[in-house]
Design an enzyme around this catalytic site. Structure first.
Site, PDB file in Angstrom:
ATOM      1  N   LEU A   1      -2.707 -18.000   2.381  1.00 44.63           N
ATOM      2  CA  LEU A   1      -3.722 -16.963   2.276  1.00 44.63           C
ATOM      3  C   LEU A   1      -4.102 -16.704   0.830  1.00 44.63           C
ATOM      4  CD1 LEU A   1      -5.482 -14.655   3.368  1.00 44.63           C
ATOM      5  CD2 LEU A   1      -3.436 -13.202   3.309  1.00 44.63           C
TER       6      LEU A   1
ATOM      7  N   ASP B   1       7.763 -14.446 -10.557  1.00 50.71           N
ATOM      8  CA  ASP B   1       8.754 -14.516  -9.489  1.00 50.71           C
ATOM      9  C   ASP B   1       9.057 -13.086  -9.050  1.00 50.71           C
ATOM     10  OD1 ASP B   1      10.976 -14.742  -7.869  1.00 50.71           O
ATOM     11  OD2 ASP B   1      12.054 -16.108  -9.195  1.00 50.71           O
TER      12      ASP B   1
ATOM     13  N   ASN C   1      -0.182 -10.305  -2.951  1.00 51.35           N
ATOM     14  CA  ASN C   1      -0.194 -11.236  -1.824  1.00 51.35           C
ATOM     15  C   ASN C   1       1.143 -11.938  -1.632  1.00 51.35           C
ATOM     16  OD1 ASN C   1      -1.487 -13.347   0.091  1.00 51.35           O
ATOM     17  ND2 ASN C   1      -0.691 -14.589  -1.599  1.00 51.35           N
TER      18      ASN C   1
ATOM     19  N   SER D   1       0.821  -7.218   7.387  1.00 52.81           N
ATOM     20  CA  SER D   1       0.835  -8.101   8.555  1.00 52.81           C
ATOM     21  C   SER D   1       0.422  -7.335   9.800  1.00 52.81           C
ATOM     22  CB  SER D   1       2.248  -8.665   8.749  1.00 52.81           C
ATOM     23  OG  SER D   1       2.393  -9.279  10.014  1.00 52.81           O
TER      24      SER D   1
ATOM     25  N   TYR E   1      11.037  -9.680   8.728  1.00 46.17           N
ATOM     26  CA  TYR E   1       9.700  -9.776   8.126  1.00 46.17           C
ATOM     27  C   TYR E   1       8.833  -8.593   8.518  1.00 46.17           C
ATOM     28  CZ  TYR E   1       4.996 -11.535   7.153  1.00 46.17           C
ATOM     29  OH  TYR E   1       3.705 -11.672   6.707  1.00 46.17           O
TER      30      TYR E   1
ATOM     31  N   LYS F   1       7.336  -5.549   6.181  1.00 45.42           N
ATOM     32  CA  LYS F   1       5.901  -5.296   6.065  1.00 45.42           C
ATOM     33  C   LYS F   1       5.547  -3.869   6.486  1.00 45.42           C
ATOM     34  CE  LYS F   1       4.240  -9.186   4.435  1.00 45.42           C
ATOM     35  NZ  LYS F   1       3.523  -9.271   3.141  1.00 45.42           N
TER      36      LYS F   1
ATOM     37  N   THR G   1      -0.649 -20.385   8.426  1.00 43.42           N
ATOM     38  CA  THR G   1      -0.128 -20.711   7.103  1.00 43.42           C
ATOM     39  C   THR G   1       1.277 -21.285   7.253  1.00 43.42           C
ATOM     40  OG1 THR G   1       0.910 -18.547   6.739  1.00 43.42           O
ATOM     41  CG2 THR G   1      -1.430 -18.757   6.171  1.00 43.42           C
TER      42      THR G   1
END
Length: 273
Positions: free
Chosen positions: A17, A68, A95, A150, A189, A193, A224
Site C-alpha cells: 500500500l 525502522d 503507513n 485496518s 494485528y 490496529k 498485499t
C-alpha cells in the site's frame, strides 16, 4: 532545501500500500517532495527506480530515508535528516506496519513475542515517530497526519457477519482446545490496529488547536504481502488491488476528506469505531 512542493514522509513506502500511495501521489497534477521511509534503503531506491520508469513525466521528486519503527535511534536520525534537508513537514503518512500472527502460527514466534512485535511496530513506533515529527509539522501551513489502520480494527464490526469478509474474520472456531490455525490469523494485528485508532484520536485531540488535521485511514481489503498469506491467495478471498487503497490515501492528502477529520475514513464513508 527550500521547495514549494508539499513535503510528504511515508513509512513503508517501498512496497504494498505504501508504494501504491506514493505512485498515486506521483501521478497527481500536484507536485510533491516524497520521502520514502523504509528499513532497507536499497529497497527504497528500487522503488524509486520503478516509479520513475512507470511515471516518467511526474512532477514529484523522491528520496529515501532509513526508518525502522522498532528503533528510536533510527527514527531520531530520520527526523534530524528531515529537519536538516527540509526544515518542515507537510504530510506524515504513518503507513509502516506488519502482521506477526502468521509467524506465531508457524511456531517462529512465541505468543508474547508476536503480540509485542505487533504493538511495537504498528503502534509504539508510529507514536514515537509522530511525536518526533510534530515540530516539523507545526512549521507547515497545512499539516496533515495519516494513520493507516485496518478494516479488521473496528470493534463495532466484530459483530458483523453479513458479507464474506466479516463472516470469515469474525467466525468462531469449533469447541475444544487447542484451536486450529484456520484461515487468516489476525488476533494480534487487529488488536494493535484498534489501538492505533485510539492513537489517531489522541493525536487529533492533542494537535487540534495547532491546526494539524489527523485521520485514520482504512484502505480496504487489499492483496498485499502483509501477513504472509500471499497476494494471489488474498485475491481469491476477495482482496482488491493495492492501488485502490492508494487512491483513498491520496484523496485524504489532497483535501477530499477534510470534512471527516478525526475519523477512520474508508473509500465509501466512515468506519465505525
Amino acid at each position: 532545501m527550500a521547495t514549494d512542493k508539499k513535503i510528504v514522509f511515508i513509512t513503508g513506502g517501498n512496497t504494498g500500500l505504501g508504494f501504491e500511495t506514493v505512485k498515486a501521489l506521483a501521478a497527481s497534477t500536484s507536485a510533491y517532495e516524497i520521502i520514502i521511509g523504509c528499513r532497507t534503503p536499497s529497497k527504497g531506491e528500487e522503488a524509486i527506480a520503478s516509479l520513475e520508469s512507470q511515471l516518467p513525466n511526474t512532477s514529484s521528486t523522491f528520496s529515501v530515508l532509513q526508518a525502522d519503527l522498532t528503533s528510536d535511534s533510527s527514527l531520531e536520525s530520520a527526523v534530524r535528516t528531515l529537519t536538516s534537508n527540509f526544515g518542515r513537514l507537510d504530510i506524515l503518512i504513518n503507513n509502516g506496519g506488519a502482521s506477526f500472527d502468521w509467524l506465531l502460527a508457524e511456531g517462529k514466534l512465541s505468543l508474547r513475542e508476536a503480540f509485542n512485535a505487533s504493538w511495537d511496530t504498528n503502534v509504539s513506533g508510529t507514536h514515537v515517530l509522530t511525536t518526533l515529527a510534530v515540530p516539523l509539522l507545526l512549521k507547515s501551513s497545512d499539516p496533515r497526519v495519516l494513520f493507516i489502520t485496518s478494516g479488521t480494527s473496528s470493534l463495532g464490526e466484530t459483530e458483523r457477519f453479513d458479507n464474506p469478509t466479516h463472516a470469515r474474520i469474525n467466525a468462531s472456531p469449533e469447541k475444544g482446545w487447542p484451536k486450529p490455525n484456520a484461515g487468516l490469523a489476525l488476533t494480534s494485528y487487529r488488536s494493535a490496529k484498534t489501538g492505533l485508532n485510539m492513537l489517531a484520536r489522541e493525536w487529533h485531540r492533542i494537535l487540534l488547536k495547532d491546526g494539524v488535521k489527523v485521520w485514520a485511514i482504512s484502505p480496504g481489503f487489499l492483496a498485499t504481502g502483509l501477513g504472509g498469506a500471499g497476494a494471489e491467495r488474498l485475491k481469491k478471498m476477495g482482496a482488491k488491488d493495492p492501488s485502490e487503497g492508494g487512491k483513498v490515501v491520496k484523496a485524504v492528502v489532497e483535501g477530499e476528506r477534510d470534512q471527516d477529520v478525526g475519523k477512520v475514513v474508508r473509500a465509501d464513508g466512515i468506519q465505525p469505531w
